[in-house]
Write a protein that holds these residues in place. Sequence first.
Motif, PDB file in Angstrom:
ATOM      1  N   ASN A 275     -59.374 -29.998   5.159  1.00 49.32           N
ATOM      2  CA  ASN A 275     -57.973 -30.275   5.497  1.00 49.32           C
ATOM      3  C   ASN A 275     -57.121 -30.449   4.246  1.00 49.32           C
ATOM      4  O   ASN A 275     -55.954 -30.054   4.222  1.00 49.32           O
ATOM      5  N   THR A 276     -57.705 -31.016   3.202  1.00 50.89           N
ATOM      6  CA  THR A 276     -56.984 -31.141   1.937  1.00 50.89           C
ATOM      7  C   THR A 276     -56.634 -29.771   1.374  1.00 50.89           C
ATOM      8  O   THR A 276     -55.527 -29.548   0.876  1.00 50.89           O
ATOM      9  N   HIS A 277     -57.578 -28.839   1.454  1.00 49.69           N
ATOM     10  CA  HIS A 277     -57.364 -27.501   0.891  1.00 49.69           C
ATOM     11  C   HIS A 277     -56.253 -26.738   1.604  1.00 49.69           C
ATOM     12  O   HIS A 277     -55.638 -25.839   1.014  1.00 49.69           O
ATOM     13  N   VAL A 278     -55.978 -27.079   2.870  1.00 48.25           N
ATOM     14  CA  VAL A 278     -54.898 -26.400   3.611  1.00 48.25           C
ATOM     15  C   VAL A 278     -53.678 -27.317   3.755  1.00 48.25           C
ATOM     16  O   VAL A 278     -52.814 -27.088   4.583  1.00 48.25           O
ATOM     17  N   TYR A 279     -53.648 -28.366   2.897  1.00 47.21           N
ATOM     18  CA  TYR A 279     -52.484 -29.260   2.798  1.00 47.21           C
ATOM     19  C   TYR A 279     -52.184 -30.030   4.089  1.00 47.21           C
ATOM     20  O   TYR A 279     -51.041 -30.433   4.312  1.00 47.21           O
ATOM     21  N   LYS A 280     -53.205 -30.276   4.914  1.00 50.67           N
ATOM     22  CA  LYS A 280     -53.039 -31.162   6.063  1.00 50.67           C
ATOM     23  C   LYS A 280     -53.404 -32.573   5.599  1.00 50.67           C
ATOM     24  O   LYS A 280     -54.469 -33.117   5.899  1.00 50.67           O
ATOM     25  N   THR A 281     -52.491 -33.152   4.832  1.00 51.27           N
ATOM     26  CA  THR A 281     -52.820 -34.384   4.115  1.00 51.27           C
ATOM     27  C   THR A 281     -53.033 -35.572   5.042  1.00 51.27           C
ATOM     28  O   THR A 281     -53.890 -36.418   4.784  1.00 51.27           O
ATOM     29  N   ARG A 282     -52.251 -35.678   6.120  1.00 56.77           N
ATOM     30  CA  ARG A 282     -52.418 -36.828   7.024  1.00 56.77           C
ATOM     31  C   ARG A 282     -53.755 -36.761   7.756  1.00 56.77           C
ATOM     32  O   ARG A 282     -54.460 -37.765   7.889  1.00 56.77           O
ATOM     33  N   THR A 283     -54.084 -35.575   8.243  1.00 64.47           N
ATOM     34  CA  THR A 283     -55.376 -35.398   8.903  1.00 64.47           C
ATOM     35  C   THR A 283     -56.512 -35.663   7.922  1.00 64.47           C
ATOM     36  O   THR A 283     -57.521 -36.289   8.265  1.00 64.47           O
ATOM     37  N   ALA A 284     -56.341 -35.190   6.688  1.00 66.45           N
ATOM     38  CA  ALA A 284     -57.353 -35.408   5.653  1.00 66.45           C
ATOM     39  C   ALA A 284     -57.519 -36.891   5.359  1.00 66.45           C
ATOM     40  O   ALA A 284     -58.650 -37.394   5.238  1.00 66.45           O
ATOM     41  N   ALA A 285     -56.403 -37.611   5.255  1.00 64.53           N
ATOM     42  CA  ALA A 285     -56.469 -39.044   4.945  1.00 64.53           C
ATOM     43  C   ALA A 285     -57.255 -39.798   6.012  1.00 64.53           C
ATOM     44  O   ALA A 285     -58.072 -40.684   5.699  1.00 64.53           O
TER      45      ALA A 285
END
Length: 406
Positions: A275-285
């Motif tokens: 998710n970080t690699h596709v800039y889904k930062t909230r989901t990644a967090a």
Amino acid sequence: MACRKEDTDGVKGWRRTTESRFAGVTWQPCKNGHCANTVATTNRSCNSLLATRAAAVKLFLSSDSCIDHAIAALENFAAADTAARSDLAAAYYARAQRDQQPLDLLRSLDAAEGNAAPALFNRALAQEALGLSEDAIASWQQFLKLDRTEWTTDAREHLAQLHAIAAQDATAQWNDAKEKLRDALRRQDRAAVAALIADLPFSAQKYFEEIALPQWAADPAPEHFDEVRLLATELSQRLKDPFDVESIQAIERASGRNGITLREAHLRLADARRNTHVYKTRTAAEAYAQAAAMFASAGSPFRLLADLGNANSLRFDHPDTALAIVNELEATVRKRNYPHLLARIHGNRSNLLFYEGHPIEALSDLESALAEYEPLGDQESIDNNALAAIGLHRTAGQLDVAWREA
């Protein structure tokens, strides 16, 4: 014998016409080794008596047909004049470039003795041209510690190119080594694994965290665990950091529900990174936080990596929280004596500080990271962080000290 004042004054005001550096000659930019020729061609005969070093340099710079005669004169002066030896190195280098004479590059390297700035400059040029990249980087760095003139512009450009090439080479080497590493792990060939990761510890560490462990978590067959255990053992030894081995020991200790939790934690961490690699930062967090809690409950130090990933995912929306997480991680990692992970934390905190508009503080953390990677011998990380430091130096407006730690 040191150079006489009249020697230095004799070329004062003469602008550079070669990529190499002659003492007393004024800097001007060169592009791809080519400099504007701003000195009028002399009508002096090549057989003229050259009574001083400056006269020989002037003849060299102003008459292509007299270069050999000028070099012969500099060779005579070089026996007793340190400035003449440096100028001789500059002359050999320029002739090597003009006439495609590799032997002159060796002569240039031999003549560039001492630690004066012009000699270091010419030595670095010769080393770079001869393919001695590591030696050239060291010479450029040493030059930048001594010189504060416009000649440092060239040094910065050369260092940037050398570091970029080193980073590209590491990527290409890893692409070639990756399949060999997989095969060595399958065969449990400890010596082959150690050899394959020796020069590429950063890439091998990333492979361990992002490929090998998630694959084991998805399919926890005994042979897969043997592979990750062997890789962890060799990485910890190579990086002088017990983090990887202690992570494997946590898996070995886990039983029943804790074992399942650890597998789920590694899979959740892999999901967070995707998710970080596709800039889904909230989901990644969210995924990082869940993985961190799972690792903590099972007693795995991988909790630290999950927290670090969480901090990076929060840096845009919640920068204060991200910085607080990293500061707490630094204290924990120091206490547990994970030197390679500590260097990574300083590199990550540098990014956080930079995005928050604190380039000087960001530089300080990058300098700490570089100092910590050095004794660990992780040249990949040194090259990557050195390029980042160069950019930060420029951003901070500290051009006079840029590239020294690169």
